[in-house]
Design an enzyme around this catalytic site. Structure first.
Site, PDB file in Angstrom:
ATOM      1  N   ASP A  48       0.877  -1.140   0.074  1.00 32.75           N
ATOM      2  CA  ASP A  48       0.057   0.026   0.010  1.00 32.75           C
ATOM      3  C   ASP A  48       1.011   1.297   0.061  1.00 32.75           C
ATOM      4  OD1 ASP A  48       1.116  -0.468   2.478  1.00 32.75           O
ATOM      5  OD2 ASP A  48      -0.772   0.448   3.606  1.00 32.75           O
ATOM      6  N   HIS A  86       7.476  -0.392   4.064  1.00 34.13           N
ATOM      7  CA  HIS A  86       7.839  -1.507   3.398  1.00 34.13           C
ATOM      8  C   HIS A  86       8.442  -1.173   1.895  1.00 34.13           C
ATOM      9  CE1 HIS A  86       7.529  -5.353   0.980  1.00 34.13           C
ATOM     10  NE2 HIS A  86       7.845  -5.896   2.062  1.00 34.13           N
ATOM     11  N   SER A 141      11.236 -10.697   1.737  1.00 30.15           N
ATOM     12  CA  SER A 141      10.884  -9.288   1.060  1.00 30.15           C
ATOM     13  C   SER A 141      12.153  -8.423   0.834  1.00 30.15           C
ATOM     14  CB  SER A 141       9.843  -8.690   1.947  1.00 30.15           C
ATOM     15  OG  SER A 141       8.581  -8.883   1.589  1.00 30.15           O
TER      16      SER A 141
END
Length: 1413
Positions: free
Chosen positions: A158, A385, A571
């Protein structure tokens, strides 16, 4: 239905993140600036201890906490979306190479580091690990190949990427780092299709209703301003929103306390002035003051900040579309955040400018304009992130090179694929638009740190589009493998399951452990993180391609209020590998070498440094830890080698299906005998290559090798041409011991053996042990553990077993130990079935578990000591694990009750050992089918929806109407489309549920969420996208189910009987019994009695629930649910037709009337019905209505229903010009209704209690109730009209304000009753008192008149209390007029802070339109 513990792993569609500590679940972060500021270059960033504070993104709704970590946080949830899978036998996952980072201490002959020490420079280097993959060596040797000329597309959640973050402003060449920032999901879209013109003062009316001043210097040749608005919290993550709410509530509370103090003071003064007065008026005045105090206190208790509203304005300046925001509602200073002070922005890619909303939030905003100014996309960086990932790949810190990303010279585009409306979960729309953007920007690389489990590997629309992007447009796609380890087959889609994507596992070196993770003592060797997902895929592919450092301290967005943060997970490994790949591509471009993802991938895989001590470690680390410098050397030797990828398809000889990408022998039967497998190897060239120059001449002599010919036998040689070649291999696992065995068949180019394996065929064998003893138990004793060590056991679950009860004991250790315990089974055409637990032992002890299993299928048990648990202890841990299998076999696992009265027979049998048969069945959900009432198919014309192939995307919007008689928790279900995002051929789906006021209560996609909805009528819109019109046409009548959770009081608990007639006869009830092995017992499940069925359960709907049969041993629990049985099965009941109403005989009154009398009544009622159906929108229609009403009035002058219908028609008129005259007509009509009613007869009737069994009396009761309601409605309408006339004729507002401020004596206003100040009768008061005789004047239907009465008398507190009670009592969707009245009262009282709060809520309750999809 399965037990909550037994489920197909649904692994988070969120970033693959992880942490090394064992603190509570997911962390949260926080954000910072004012009006919108232009791109400011940051000052030099100096790292400090405070910059290492960690965090992550707290997820809501669908978001899972991956079994990875942010620094100082760990989380592991069986309810989260995860890649499923399991690992095998003992596997220590240690690295052979030195752990990177260097610094004191030497390495032994195996490269293990002893007495590892850090100094300042190696500490800083460990925060952004580069030595582990040879990136630092490569850049030192080739400083100009630092990523220059390479563009990376960062597919992120997001957040996207914050262009204001440290290190993301420019490249090593001074070029802009971030080329574009895009919200691919549409979650930040604002509808700006409404066009307004400025008035003479340069003001426009914003979409929120606010008056906005336009900057006179802005060029707008057309004079047209597109306006829209957005609730700003919709753009922020929960973490940032939470911080803002706390700060805003603190200020709001201060204002509220001030007003409470004033109200209490006024009340005390009144009490001192009028102590213990019996005067009725004074009592009401005191009550009014007390109400004000109570309302303010209650307002504080019910405070729920929905956030400020920002207005958006879009216009064309003659050259470009531009946009500006009004953010005054975010600012404390009324002079800040004004629209006119905003520096206009255009699409980011054009000018690369951005800003922040306010100093309070410090959240960066990017604006992009689409569809000729009709859509404004506000792109917010509301999670750390994406920025963190971008920083690992490309950050450039000129003054702190040790903190540079892997490829500081590379540029990037940010593609936000996670939808903020869904808690940052990715959507098909976001994924597709991101691929379109990557191709449009001519990117070289894509990094994606996202994923979830998939039912079918290497399948689906997204995979098809990725294949096109890689094969045709030559993009190299790198993605995280997942954080669901340590079990095998836990890699997730798309990174670990797609052939065209390089899947990356997460590695931690001693330097990273000592520096970034700050462990007490670094491990002697590098290893894979415990939670990193493992292969193989369910179709036998390796799953993990390579490994890279899975943790870093990297830049984060400005709104976090810190420069950098430690995160770890696959990630982080993915951008590390992506950055390293960017270095290779940078070199290839600089040296004129044709860039091919096939060449790059082969170089990375064939030069990776093996990690671990056995071939089977490839399932954990892929081909090993990538080495950039060695991969570059490999590419330098490859200029004459064709750019080819070798596609491998495998199927068992004699069977055409299934086709897989490797051999995966997992079940016991497959491991007992030799099998032959057909292998097809097809060279895959990039699209567009020359047939004559590249395809026809292609021919390679391949020598085939096996890592163990005793088990896997291939041919020796193969001549491979462009059309491919097939051959057979023989796999013989019969002589293998139980456990994990991994082999490869690989092909080597005879003419260029230096190339290494040009294709590989992975062969994974997990040979299970059998459990022969009865009762079936197995134990594993004295398993020895060190940090990071994994023990795997494979067990053939006995047929008839359905659950396990286990005990784990840990001993012989000192400091706290943390273990991951996973079990995993793979069943055909299901996602891997996984159970997991994290166990912490602070001292030697035992833990018990219970979890479900599938009989006859191999189960992997993976026990791992967490990689950092016990570091520095120098003591191992001994673990004993005992497993007992239990099960009750039943003749029907899924029970369907068809709606009849017949019970269902169930035969139960214990196949393994004696079990307690104790069946329990409940129905706790209701599923109702709906078909769409409308279907609209359109072509999306925007550039962001034009596929790389040139096709335009189509959108189908289906509309469903839903009515809830009572509030309920509901979940939409579309069985055709739900629960798949990567492994589906459909592109995208999205739904929103709204009420009649257009307030959106729920949004969702492939994983729908349950939402609590109040009683009312709702519209559900389902939005589907695809480029094939035929697919969408087939879905125009798509059935959707609404699943309602029953309240506890409505849950149906079904009964069991030992006899088939038991449900009718009422005997033979069944509770429990002991099942002996081999003996069957029949039980009968009775359908629910009809009187227990929930009301409003329509015919054809289905009640859903679960049924279980066994019980756990004493003291055990089935996971978090705590239920007595760990395994349950689905049960459903089809709701039959409702009982028909008995025919009722017509009353004697009808028979007493003559035919002519009855005919006259029918004609009269028909005429009235026609009158009610007439429209009054035009003057001509109103004239026709008046003619008919006058005619009927003269014909039936005293017929109350007619007069009430005439009044109703007058009240329905809109666009009244002369309101006073209209109100006078309404008063006259209301008087006619009132005069037509015999009030004495009506009062007399209601003073008596009718006989409920007398049909005639009941009919009379209904008639009199209707007459009373008509009278009350007339009096109510009259009162409103009188109040409106009074308001129009007088400036009553000044009087009310004077009362509120105390300039008019309260007692005076209370004395006025039946006469006004001029001595004339007070008609309003007379009407109110008349109405009070017949109805409750404080009810939601008539309370408005009470509010107006209290307001007339200056009792604003009482008026507000009545109004609040009306709003609370009203079960229907909120009525805007009531809230408008509330705002007016708040402003009259002078509570500006409460009024501002309510105005924000108005945008939530009554939006002008539905949001865009």
């Amino acid at each position: 239905m399965q037990s909550p513990v037994l489920k197909h792993i649904r692994w988070a569609r969120t970033p693959f993140l992880s942490s090394h500590q064992n603190l509570p679940r997911a962390p949260t972060l926080t954000p910072t600036s004012a009006g919108i500021l232009l791109f400011p270059p940051p000052s030099s960033l100096i790292i400090s201890p405070n910059a290492l504070v960690n965090g992550g993104k707290s997820k809501s709704g669908r978001a899972w906490r991956e079994r990875g970590h942010f620094h100082n946080y760990s989380f592991r949830s069986s309810r989260s979306r995860r890649v499923g899978g399991c690992v095998a036998m003992p596997c220590s996952s240690k690295v052979k190479v030195s752990g990177g980072g260097g610094g004191g201490g030497g390495a032994d002959e195996n490269g293990a580091l002893r007495n590892f020490k850090l100094n300042e420079s190696t500490f800083l280097a460990s925060l952004m690990p580069k030595q582990e993959i040879g990136a630092d060596r490569f850049i030192e040797a080739h400083p100009r190949y630092d990523g220059r000329g390479v563009v990376i597309a960062i597919f992120e959640l997001d957040s996207g990427v914050d262009p204001a973050a440290a290190g993301l402003q420019e490249t090593t060449e001074g070029k802009p780092k971030v080329l574009d920032v895009i919200d691919c999901t549409g979650s930040g879209d604002v509808d700006t299709s409404k066009v307004v013109k400025a008035d003479a003062d340069g003001c426009i009316r914003g979409a929120s209703g606010a008056s906005l001043v336009v900057n006179s210097s802005w060029k707008n040749p057309s004079g047209e301003w597109h306006v829209g608005y957005k609730l700003v919290y919709e753009l922020f993550t929960d973490t940032l929103t939470s911080r803002l709410k706390k700060e805003r509530k603190k200020k709001w509370d201060e204002k509220n306390q001030e007003e409470i103090a004033k109200a209490v003071k006024h009340l005390d003064e009144f009490d001192q002035k009028y102590p213990k007065s019996d005067d009725a008026n004074l009592k009401r005045s005191r009550e009014d003051l007390q109400n004000k105090v109570d309302i303010l206190r209650k307002q504080a208790d019910n405070y729920d900040d929905k956030g400020p509203v920002i207005d958006a304005v879009v216009w064309h300046d003659g050259e470009l579309w531009r946009a500006a925001l009004d953010t005054q509602s975010l600012e404390d200073d009324p002079d800040c955040g004004k629209l006119a002070d905003f520096v206009p922005l255009t699409n980011f890619r054009t000018e690369r400018k951005f800003g922040v909303f306010s100093k309070l939030d410090a959240c960066t905003a990017v604006l992009n304009i689409y569809d000729e100014g009709n859509v404004l996309s506000i792109v917010t960086d509301s999670s750390p992130h994406g920025t963190h990932v971008a920083g690992i790949a490309t950050a450039f810190h000129p003054k702190e090179p040790l903190l540079n990303g892997i490829a500081p010279g590379a540029q990037l585009i940010s593609c936000k694929i996670g939808d903020s409306r869904l808690g940052s979960m990715e959507t098909g729309t976001g994924l597709t638009r991101a691929l379109i953007a990557a191709v449009e920007h001519k990117c070289d690389l894509i990094n994606m740190s996202y994923g979830e489990p998939a039912l079918l590997p290497d399948y689906g629309r997204f995979v098809d589009l990725v294949n096109e992007v890689v094969n045709k447009h030559r993009l190299t796609f790198v993605s995280s493998a997942g954080n669901s380890g340590p079990a095998l087959s836990t890699v997730g889609a798309p990174g670990g399951t797609s052939s065209s994507i390089i899947g990356v596992g997460a590695y931690v070196s001693p330097a990273m452990a000592a520096g970034a993770h700050s462990v007490v003592e670094a491990p002697a060797e590098g290893l894979e993180y415990t939670w990193s997902s493992r292969g193989p895929t369910v179709d036998g592919d390796l799953g993990v391609s390579i490994s890279a450092p899975g943790g870093a301290v990297a830049p984060v967005p400005t709104w976090t209020l810190q420069k950098r943060m430690l995160m770890n997970g696959t990630s982080m490994a993915s951008p590390s590998a992506c950055g390293g790949t960017a270095l290779l591509i940078s070199a290839m471009k600089a040296e004129g070498v044709c860039v091919s993802p096939y060449t790059v991938r082969k170089a990375l895989e064939n030069t990776a440094e093996p990690v671990g001590q056995s071939l089977a470690d490839k399932l954990t680390t892929g081909q090993g830890l990538m080495q950039v410098d060695k991969a570059y050397e490999y590419i330098c030797l490859s200029p004459g080698i064709p750019s080819v990828w070798y596609d491998v398809k495998v199927n068992q000889s004699g069977k055409s299906t299934p086709v897989s990408r490797g051999v995966y022998l997992r079940e016991a039967a497959a491991c007992q005998q030799s099998t032959e497998w057909a292998v097809l190897v097809e060279p895959k060239f990039h699209e567009g290559v020359s047939n004559l120059e590249e395809l026809a001449p292609f021919e390679e002599c391949i020598q085939l090798h096996s890592t163990d010919k005793a088990v896997v036998k291939p041919p020796e040689y193969l001549l491979l041409t462009n059309n491919g070649r097939s051959f057979n291999i023989v796999v013989d696992p019969s002589k293998l011991s139980s456990g994990l065995h991994y082999y490869e068949v690989y092909g080597v180019d005879c003419k260029a053996p230096w190339r290494g394996p040009i294709f590989r065929i992975p062969i994974t064998i997990t040979k299970p042990m059998t459990v022969e003893n009865r009762p079936p138990r197995v134990s594993f004793s004295k398993m020895s553990f060190l940090p990071g060590h994994i023990e795997r056991r494979f067990i053939e679950v006995p047929l008839g077993a359905s659950w396990v009860e286990a005990i784990v004991r840990a001993s012989e250790f000192d400091t706290t130990r943390r273990f991951f315990i996973d079990t995993l089974q793979i069943c055909p055409l299901q996602r891997p079935i996984k159970w997991e637990s994290v166990v912490t032992f602070s001292s030697p002890g035992a833990k018990t578990f219970a979890f479900p299993v599938v009989g006859g299928q191999t189960m992997e048990l993976a026990v791992s000591q967490f990689w950092s648990s016990g570091l520095g202890s120098h003591e191992g841990t001994l673990v004993d694990f005992e497993i007992a299998f239990h099960g009750i076999d039943v003749s029907k696992e899924e029970i369907i009750l068809d709606g009849s009265d017949a019970p269902v027979r169930i035969d139960a049998e214990a196949l393994l050992a004696s079990e307690k048969l104790s069946p329990v069945a409940v129905l706790n959900k209701l599923r109702i089918p709906f078909r769409p009432v409308d279907a609209k198919l359109i072509t999306l014309t925007g550039s962001r929806d034009k596929l790389p192939s040139g096709k335009q995307t189509l959108a189908l919007t289906l509309t469903y109407k839903i009515k809830l008689e009572d509030g309920a928790e509901v979940k939409p279900q579309v069985p055709l489309l739900n629960n798949r995002i990567y492994d589906t051929k459909f592109e995208s789906q999205f739904y929103m549920i709204s009420d009649s006021n257009k307030r959106v209560y729920s949004m969702g996609d492939v994983y729908p969420n349950a939402s609590k909805l109040p009683k009312g009528d709702y519209t559900l819109q389902l939005y589907l996208r695809h480029d094939n019109v035929q697919y969408l046409e087939k879905l125009k009548q798509l059935v959707l189910f609404i699943e309602k959770s029953l309240e506890d009081k409505d849950v149906i608990r079904l009964s069991f009987f030992s006899e088939p007639d038991g449900p009718i006869m009422g005997n033979g009830g069944y509770k429990s019994s002991e099942l002996a092995p081999g003996k069957k017992e029949a039980i009968y499940l009775a359908p629910p009695s009809k009187d227990k069925l929930p009301k409003n359960a329509p015919q054809g709907s289905v009640l859903l629930g679960t049924i279980s049969y066994g019980r756990l041993l004493s003291g055990q629990e089935a996971g978090k649910s705590g239920q007595k049985s760990p395994v349950s099965y689905p049960i459903s009941y089809v709701v039959p037709p409702n009982k028909g109403d008995e025919d009722k005989q017509k009353g004697s009154s009808a028979s007493n009337k003559t035919v002519s009398e009855r005919l006259e009544e029918e004609v009269r009622d028909a005429k009235i019905k026609v009158l009610g159906s007439l429209k009054q929108e035009t003057e001509e229609e109103r004239s026709e209505w008046k003619k008919l009403s006058d005619s009927l009035r003269s014909e039936y002058p005293k017929y109350t229903p007619l007069l009430a219908k005439i009044l109703e028609g007058l009240l329905s008129r809109n666009n009244i010009t002369d309101k006073i005259k209209h109100n006078e007509v309404v008063i006259a009509a209301a008087n006619e209704v009132a005069s037509s009613v015999d009030k004495e007869e009506l009062a007399k009737f209601f003073s008596l209690k009718p006989d409920p069994e007398d049909d005639e009396a009941e009919k009379m009761k209904k008639k009199m109730e209707a007459t009373r309601d008509q009278l009350a409605d007339a009096l109510y309408s009259k009162g409103l009209a009188l109040s409106d006339i009074e308001s129009l004729k007088k400036g009553e507002k000044a009087e009310t304000v004077a009362v509120a401020e105390g300039t008019i004596d309260v007692e005076w206003t209370d004395v006025r009753t039946v006469t006004d100040s001029g001595g004339k009768p007070d008609l309003f008061e007379e009407t109110f008192k008349e109405l009070q005789k017949w109805v409750d004047v404080k009810s939601s239907k008539y309370g408005t008149l009470t509010v107006l009465r209290e307001k007339r008398r200056g009792r604003l507190g009482t008026a507000l209390k009545v109004l609040n009670d009306m709003i609370q009592e009203d079960g229907d969707p909120p009525k805007k007029k009531l809230y408008d009245m509330k705002l007016s009262l708040l402003e009259d009282i002078g509570w500006t802070h409460v009024a501002a709060y309510e105005k924000q809520w108005m945008h939530v309750r009554f939006p002008p339109s539905l949001p865009l999809f």
